[in-house]
Scaffold this motif. Structure first.
Motif, PDB file in Angstrom:
ATOM      1  N   CYS A  55      24.308 -20.482  29.726  1.00 38.19           N
ATOM      2  CA  CYS A  55      24.035 -19.397  28.764  1.00 38.19           C
ATOM      3  C   CYS A  55      22.979 -19.801  27.738  1.00 38.19           C
ATOM      4  N   HIS A  56      22.132 -18.849  27.426  1.00 36.57           N
ATOM      5  CA  HIS A  56      21.195 -18.981  26.294  1.00 36.57           C
ATOM      6  C   HIS A  56      20.872 -17.555  25.860  1.00 36.57           C
ATOM      7  N   GLU A  57      20.372 -17.380  24.626  1.00 39.42           N
ATOM      8  CA  GLU A  57      20.163 -15.991  24.172  1.00 39.42           C
ATOM      9  C   GLU A  57      19.078 -15.887  23.111  1.00 39.42           C
ATOM     10  N   LEU A  58      18.255 -14.860  23.297  1.00 38.11           N
ATOM     11  CA  LEU A  58      17.232 -14.516  22.307  1.00 38.11           C
ATOM     12  C   LEU A  58      17.729 -13.326  21.492  1.00 38.11           C
ATOM     13  N   PHE A  59      17.719 -13.468  20.161  1.00 40.61           N
ATOM     14  CA  PHE A  59      18.122 -12.383  19.266  1.00 40.61           C
ATOM     15  C   PHE A  59      16.895 -11.864  18.509  1.00 40.61           C
ATOM     16  N   GLY A  60      16.895 -10.571  18.238  1.00 38.77           N
ATOM     17  CA  GLY A  60      15.873 -10.007  17.353  1.00 38.77           C
ATOM     18  C   GLY A  60      16.543  -9.612  16.046  1.00 38.77           C
ATOM     19  N   PHE A  61      16.292 -10.369  14.985  1.00 34.62           N
ATOM     20  CA  PHE A  61      16.873 -10.060  13.672  1.00 34.62           C
ATOM     21  C   PHE A  61      15.940  -9.120  12.925  1.00 34.62           C
ATOM     22  N   ASP A  62      16.488  -8.001  12.429  1.00 40.28           N
ATOM     23  CA  ASP A  62      15.701  -7.069  11.610  1.00 40.28           C
ATOM     24  C   ASP A  62      16.040  -7.294  10.148  1.00 40.28           C
ATOM     25  N   ILE A  63      15.015  -7.619   9.369  1.00 35.78           N
ATOM     26  CA  ILE A  63      15.225  -8.015   7.976  1.00 35.78           C
ATOM     27  C   ILE A  63      14.293  -7.221   7.077  1.00 35.78           C
ATOM     28  N   MET A  64      14.815  -6.782   5.935  1.00 34.41           N
ATOM     29  CA  MET A  64      13.993  -6.049   4.972  1.00 34.41           C
ATOM     30  C   MET A  64      13.920  -6.810   3.654  1.00 34.41           C
ATOM     31  N   LEU A  65      12.764  -6.742   3.011  1.00 37.81           N
ATOM     32  CA  LEU A  65      12.596  -7.366   1.689  1.00 37.81           C
ATOM     33  C   LEU A  65      12.704  -6.272   0.629  1.00 37.81           C
ATOM     34  N   ASP A  66      13.527  -6.510  -0.405  1.00 43.80           N
ATOM     35  CA  ASP A  66      13.618  -5.507  -1.477  1.00 43.80           C
ATOM     36  C   ASP A  66      12.515  -5.754  -2.518  1.00 43.80           C
ATOM     37  N   GLU A  67      12.519  -4.958  -3.578  1.00 44.34           N
ATOM     38  CA  GLU A  67      11.426  -5.044  -4.565  1.00 44.34           C
ATOM     39  C   GLU A  67      11.306  -6.436  -5.195  1.00 44.34           C
ATOM     40  N   ASN A  68      12.409  -7.220  -5.159  1.00 48.35           N
ATOM     41  CA  ASN A  68      12.374  -8.595  -5.693  1.00 48.35           C
ATOM     42  C   ASN A  68      12.113  -9.630  -4.605  1.00 48.35           C
ATOM     43  N   LEU A  69      11.743  -9.155  -3.413  1.00 43.83           N
ATOM     44  CA  LEU A  69      11.471 -10.011  -2.242  1.00 43.83           C
ATOM     45  C   LEU A  69      12.709 -10.766  -1.756  1.00 43.83           C
ATOM     46  N   LYS A  70      13.878 -10.214  -2.042  1.00 45.56           N
ATOM     47  CA  LYS A  70      15.113 -10.776  -1.483  1.00 45.56           C
ATOM     48  C   LYS A  70      15.291 -10.217  -0.068  1.00 45.56           C
ATOM     49  N   PRO A  71      15.543 -11.091   0.938  1.00 44.20           N
ATOM     50  CA  PRO A  71      15.757 -10.571   2.300  1.00 44.20           C
ATOM     51  C   PRO A  71      17.172 -10.019   2.501  1.00 44.20           C
ATOM     52  N   TRP A  72      17.250  -8.882   3.188  1.00 43.57           N
ATOM     53  CA  TRP A  72      18.520  -8.243   3.546  1.00 43.57           C
ATOM     54  C   TRP A  72      18.549  -8.088   5.066  1.00 43.57           C
ATOM     55  N   ILE A  73      19.698  -8.351   5.654  1.00 43.32           N
ATOM     56  CA  ILE A  73      19.809  -8.189   7.110  1.00 43.32           C
ATOM     57  C   ILE A  73      20.177  -6.735   7.424  1.00 43.32           C
ATOM     58  N   LEU A  74      19.417  -6.114   8.316  1.00 42.90           N
ATOM     59  CA  LEU A  74      19.678  -4.721   8.692  1.00 42.90           C
ATOM     60  C   LEU A  74      20.477  -4.662   9.984  1.00 42.90           C
ATOM     61  N   GLU A  75      20.045  -5.443  10.985  1.00 41.44           N
ATOM     62  CA  GLU A  75      20.802  -5.496  12.233  1.00 41.44           C
ATOM     63  C   GLU A  75      20.337  -6.665  13.083  1.00 41.44           C
ATOM     64  N   SER A  78       0.842  -1.222   0.000  1.00 43.60           N
ATOM     65  CA  SER A  78       0.000   0.000   0.000  1.00 43.60           C
ATOM     66  C   SER A  78       0.865   1.256   0.000  1.00 43.60           C
ATOM     67  N   GLY A  79       2.046   1.149  -0.655  1.00 47.10           N
ATOM     68  CA  GLY A  79       2.927   2.314  -0.786  1.00 47.10           C
ATOM     69  C   GLY A  79       3.864   2.517   0.389  1.00 47.10           C
ATOM     70  N   ASN A  80       3.773   1.654   1.429  1.00 44.94           N
ATOM     71  CA  ASN A  80       4.609   1.846   2.622  1.00 44.94           C
ATOM     72  C   ASN A  80       5.752   0.828   2.697  1.00 44.94           C
ATOM     73  N   LYS A  81       6.858   1.314   3.213  1.00 48.89           N
ATOM     74  CA  LYS A  81       8.031   0.479   3.465  1.00 48.89           C
ATOM     75  C   LYS A  81       7.830  -0.260   4.794  1.00 48.89           C
ATOM     76  N   PHE A  82       8.431  -1.435   4.945  1.00 47.27           N
ATOM     77  CA  PHE A  82       8.307  -2.176   6.205  1.00 47.27           C
ATOM     78  C   PHE A  82       9.554  -3.037   6.428  1.00 47.27           C
TER      79      PHE A  82
END
Length: 434
Positions: A243-263, A116-120
């Motif tokens: 030790c154990h750990e929960l990570f929050g991966f931030d991922i963006m999809l480009d116009e071709n729906l390829k995932p990119w890791i942001l942080e 709907s025109g918005n980035k996510f």
């Protein structure tokens, strides 16, 4: 907690971090480590992060890339250790570069997939229960966070954070921000991940393929932190249970729906301001705490643990030989590696039983490493570890018929995991004793 602080943990205690995970949790270290992997294994395998420079070290390289890129390029500036969108800006002129250092400068992903025109972007929850052997789980649901202003690639809009940043902490300040409390609904500026898959699926998009690609880049990113974490675990942590750990991966999809890791976030927010947050994070945390496998210690164990300096599994000389031998066979074929399961030593039985028990407590988490198809990732480890080989071979043999793997139960009932003189479980020079 600083790495040496882990020395204070008793063997009965569990902390929600591993030492050294800042190697992927800090933005500058993440890009350094992924760039190293890309250099070693090529862009074919490690091409899921934007071109990145860390200032002041990379200033000359950045200047050259800037000059080669032409006048319409956009760069995103980030402080290396900030969160919640603080200090982030998108620029297009060299003169706009902040003077403050250190600084991360990244090629801006200027053609994101829009709804709907918005980035996510996507917040994916990843839980690591152990680094040796490495066991990685991914939660089946997550969050989809929208920018609250329709996207434009015009250079005039670059200062509009509500358009270019997806952080909830930024967008909630926009009067146009719309909340969503329904985890099934595709409405407002925050969705459930499962709602996104439903939406994309209705447009004929293969969401399973996107999910597989996301799992691939998560495994590779965690492996990039493996040498640091394992070295610090050996130096400072008495028991791997601690030790154990929960990570929050931030991922963006480009116009071709390829995932990119942001942080990668090593303390992902667990605030639940809405019913949507509570339903996803609540289920995730409930499953995580079941998966964590907390053991309630006896009072005397606590006293003993606090007074003893070290606690490590005592391996027999034969077990040490077996564990040293297989990792040296880096280029061995599958037929050879499968022989690791021929003689299960007490330590093997302990490691496999723990892994299977954990698997049975996974709830809505999915184990992505080890898995039936994870052998291909072993080559990305700086050093091959025995327990990774053992678990990998076990997965390949039993993944489609786990009931066959129940042989572990009878071995444990016989007390094999506690040590044994049974010749069937004793190795001599890599061979079973007759």
């Amino acid at each position: 907690m600083k790495s040496p602080g882990f020395k204070a943990l008793g063997v009965h205690q569990k902390l929600n971090h591993f030492p050294g995970t800042f190697q992927i949790g800090r933005k500058d270290r993440l890009w350094r480590n992924l760039s190293k992997m890309q250099l070693r294994f090529g862009k074919q395998e490690f091409n899921f992060f934007p071109r990145t420079f860390v200032l002041p070290q990379d200033i000359k390289l950045l200047r050259k890339a800037w000059e080669d890129g032409g006048s319409r390029q956009k760069w995103i500036i980030k402080p290396p250790a900030s969160a919640r969108g603080i200090g982030i800006q998108v620029i297009h002129k060299w003169g706009q570069m902040p003077r403050k250092r250190p600084l991360l400068v990244q090629k801006y992903l200027h053609k994101p997939y829009l709804i709907s025109g918005n980035k996510f972007d996507l917040r994916i929850y990843v839980y690591v229960t152990s680094y040796d052997p490495l066991r990685i789980y991914i939660f089946s649901d997550g969050l989809v966070r929208f920018a609250s202003c329709k996207y434009s690639s015009s250079i005039k809009t670059l200062s509009n954070k509500f358009m270019h940043l997806t952080n909830y902490s930024v967008n909630k300040k926009n009067s146009e921000y719309q909340t969503n409390s329904d985890d099934k609904a595709c409405q407002g500026h925050k969705w459930a991940l499962k709602a996104l898959w439903q939406y994309l699926g209705s447009k004929g998009i293969n969401t399973t393929l996107i999910w597989e690609k996301i799992k691939d880049i998560i495994i590779k990113t965690v492996i990039a932190s493996d040498p640091y974490v394992n070295n610090l675990m050996k130096m400072h942590v008495r028991s791997p249970y601690s030790c154990h750990e929960l990570f929050g991966f931030d991922i963006m999809l480009d116009e071709n729906l390829k995932p990119w890791i942001l942080e990668v976030n090593i303390s992902p927010s667990l605030h639940s301001n809405t019913a949507l947050d509570a339903s996803i994070k609540g289920q995730m945390i409930r499953d995580l705490l079941n998966l964590a496998g907390f053991r309630i210690p006896q009072r005397e164990d606590v006293v003993a643990a606090c007074s003893s300096a070290t606690s490590s599994t005592n391996l027999s000389a034969d077990e040490k030989v077996k564990q040293a031998f297989y990792p040296t066979q880096r280029y061995a074929d599958q037929d050879f590696l499968s022989t690791v399961l021929e003689v299960l030593t007490p330590e093997d039985v302990r490691a496999l039983a723990e892994s299977e028990d954990e698997m049975n407590r996974r709830g809505e988490f999915e184990r992505i490493f080890p898995s039936p198809s994870s052998s291909r990732y072993l080559r990305f480890f700086e050093s091959l570890r025995y327990l990774n080989i053992l678990l990998d071979q076990w997965e390949q043999k039993y993944w489609n018929n786990r009931t066959k793997g129940v042989l572990l139960r009878s071995l444990c009932q016989d007390g094999i995991h506690l040590g044994t003189s049974d010749p069937a479980h004793i190795v001599r020079n890599g061979q079973r004793m007759k």
